[in-house]
Design a protein around this motif. Structure first.
Motif: not given
Ligand SMILES: Cc1ncc(COP(=O)(O)O)c(C=O)c1O
Length: 427
Positions: A85, A88-90, A249-250, A254, A311, A315
């Motif tokens: 997971e 996918k988000i990094c 942002k996550m 970013q 996570i 989101k």
């Protein structure tokens, strides 16, 4: 509190004198039945409020299967699924992870991996940074008191440099005419003796947390990325406090066009279950030798199961940071206009703070006033934190799920405390 004094080390200081009994969503209740609005989120941990039901259930489901085995004894699903997971988000090409017990331990591991990969010696970090409590972490952290004093000798081959602290520019310049000259000074340090050719990594928080919620200007991290590339040094992004939606942002990095080589997670990663992580580029994370990293509890199955659910919840909560930022920016900017003691208002997303000073012109820090505002808020049912090199920053860490009316209510309490305490102090 008397029993705390008797049985707990004096090295642990309690910020506010209430003992927690129960917490849910944005609220905390103490043992005397007092209810508080929580704008600390357990120091930037409970981004989705206290005990979100789906996350509690994910932990309970794992508890019903097994609590611990140690990933090195037998791998298990939640550890690997969490790494998947995160890949996918990094940002960038960060695909491989290791999990530890805390943010501090994750920082340690990231630097060990950087040394193994680069085979170089020097580690660079910022003077106003905070990276945790182990020996390496306090060596990376610049602030002497209370973090380092009395604990030396510290870890060698660490070079501190100045952060992009625009309100108190180390070069006495102004953005944008400065051309981000503070980054150029980092290049100079990196490219001259004794560091020249021997810098393993630069460790930095994309927005400094304990340092006082300092967000560098646009273009900053792009420039730092280039400096690291030019010197074959790794850029390690410490997102322990800024990660998982806190800045809108996550991950905070970013906000810039900058892909780090490793990203450190903790706090909001698992919304309260003790867990830290390092996620990095495949080649970098493949550098350490077999059995050179690990730990008994690191990546505990219950914590990883909680993190996978965290996570998902994060989101969902992320869009609400727009409202938080809008409301806080409006209120805090208005205070800056109206109150002499509000010197600077800054931050990103739901990570906003204000720096308090005696006069706007002189910028003299007022840590005592900051503390009395914190205590006044507490008496009126609001938990907030202070921060900063000078201890004069009020930082706001409301949960990302907070509703607008509660946010406004908390800010009303803060404004009233600000007015009353500044008046009392004759400011
Ligand atoms: C940026 C940063 N790095 C590392 C740490 C250390 O994390 P932990 O307290 O989980 O060891 C913290 C904690 O506040 C932090 O803010």
């Amino acid at each position: 509190m008397a029993r705390k004094e008797k049985y707990i080390t004096s090295g642990i200081k309690i910020g506010l004198p209430a003992s927690l009994e129960f917490a849910e969503g944005p609220f905390m209740k103490d043992v005397d039945g007092n209810v508080y609005l929580d704008f600390t989120s357990g120091i930037g941990v409970h981004n989705c409020g206290h005990r979100p039901a789906a996350m509690v259930k994910a932990c309970q489901d794992q508890l019903d299967k097994f609590i611990h085995i140690c990933f090195m004894v037998s791998p298990y699903e939640s550890y690997i699924k969490l790494a998947e997971e995160l890949s996918k988000i990094c940002p960038g090409k960060l695909t491989k992870s290791i999990f530890l017990n805390s943010g501090s331990e994750a920082v340690e591991n990231a630097v060990k991996i950087a040394r193994a990969y680069t085979k170089k010696k020097w580690i660079m970090s910022y003077r106003t940074a905070f990276h945790g409590r182990t020996f390496l972490d306090i060596s990376l952290t610049g602030k002497e008191k209370p973090y380092r004093e009395g604990f030396g000798p510290l870890v060698p081959y660490i070079q501190h440099v100045e952060y992009a602290y625009c309100y108190r520019c180390p070069l006495c310049l102004e953005y944008p005419s400065c051309g981000i000259a503070c980054a150029d000074t980092i290049r100079t340090v990196m490219e001259t003796k004794p560091l020249e050719g021997d810098v393993c990594c630069l460790v930095g928080e994309p927005v400094q947390g304990e340092g006082g919620f300092i967000n560098p200007p646009p273009g900053y991290w792009e420039k730092i990325r280039k400096i690291c590339d030019d010197n074959n040094a790794l850029l390690i992004d410490d997102e322990v406090q800024t990660g998982f939606g806190r800045t809108g942002k996550m991950f905070a990095i970013q906000h810039w066009k900058c892909d780090p080589d490793m990203l450190i997670t903790g706090k909001g990663l698992s919304l309260g279950m003790p867990l830290g992580g390092v996620t990095g580029r495949d080649d970098v994370m493949s550098a350490p030798g077999p059995a050179s990293l690990g730990g008994t509890f690191g990546g505990n199955p219950v914590c990883c199961a909680g993190a996978i659910e965290s996570i998902k919840l994060t989101k969902k909560a992320l869009p609400n940071t727009k409202m938080i930022n809008k409301v806080e920016t409006k209120r805090l900017s208005d205070w800056k206009e109206r109150y002499e003691v509000v010197g600077d208002v800054r931050g990103l997303g739901a990570m906003m703070g204000m720096e308090l000073v005696k006069t706007k012109k002189g910028k003299e820090p007022v840590p005592e006033l900051t503390r009395s505002i914190q205590l006044n808020c507490f008496k009126h049912g609001l938990y907030i934190l202070t921060a900063g090199t000078y201890g004069n920053v009020i930082r706001l860490h409301p949960p990302l799920i907070i509703k607008q009316n509660l946010l406004e209510k908390g800010l009303d309490i803060l404004e009233s405390a600000l007015k009353k305490e500044a008046k009392k102090a004759g400011l």
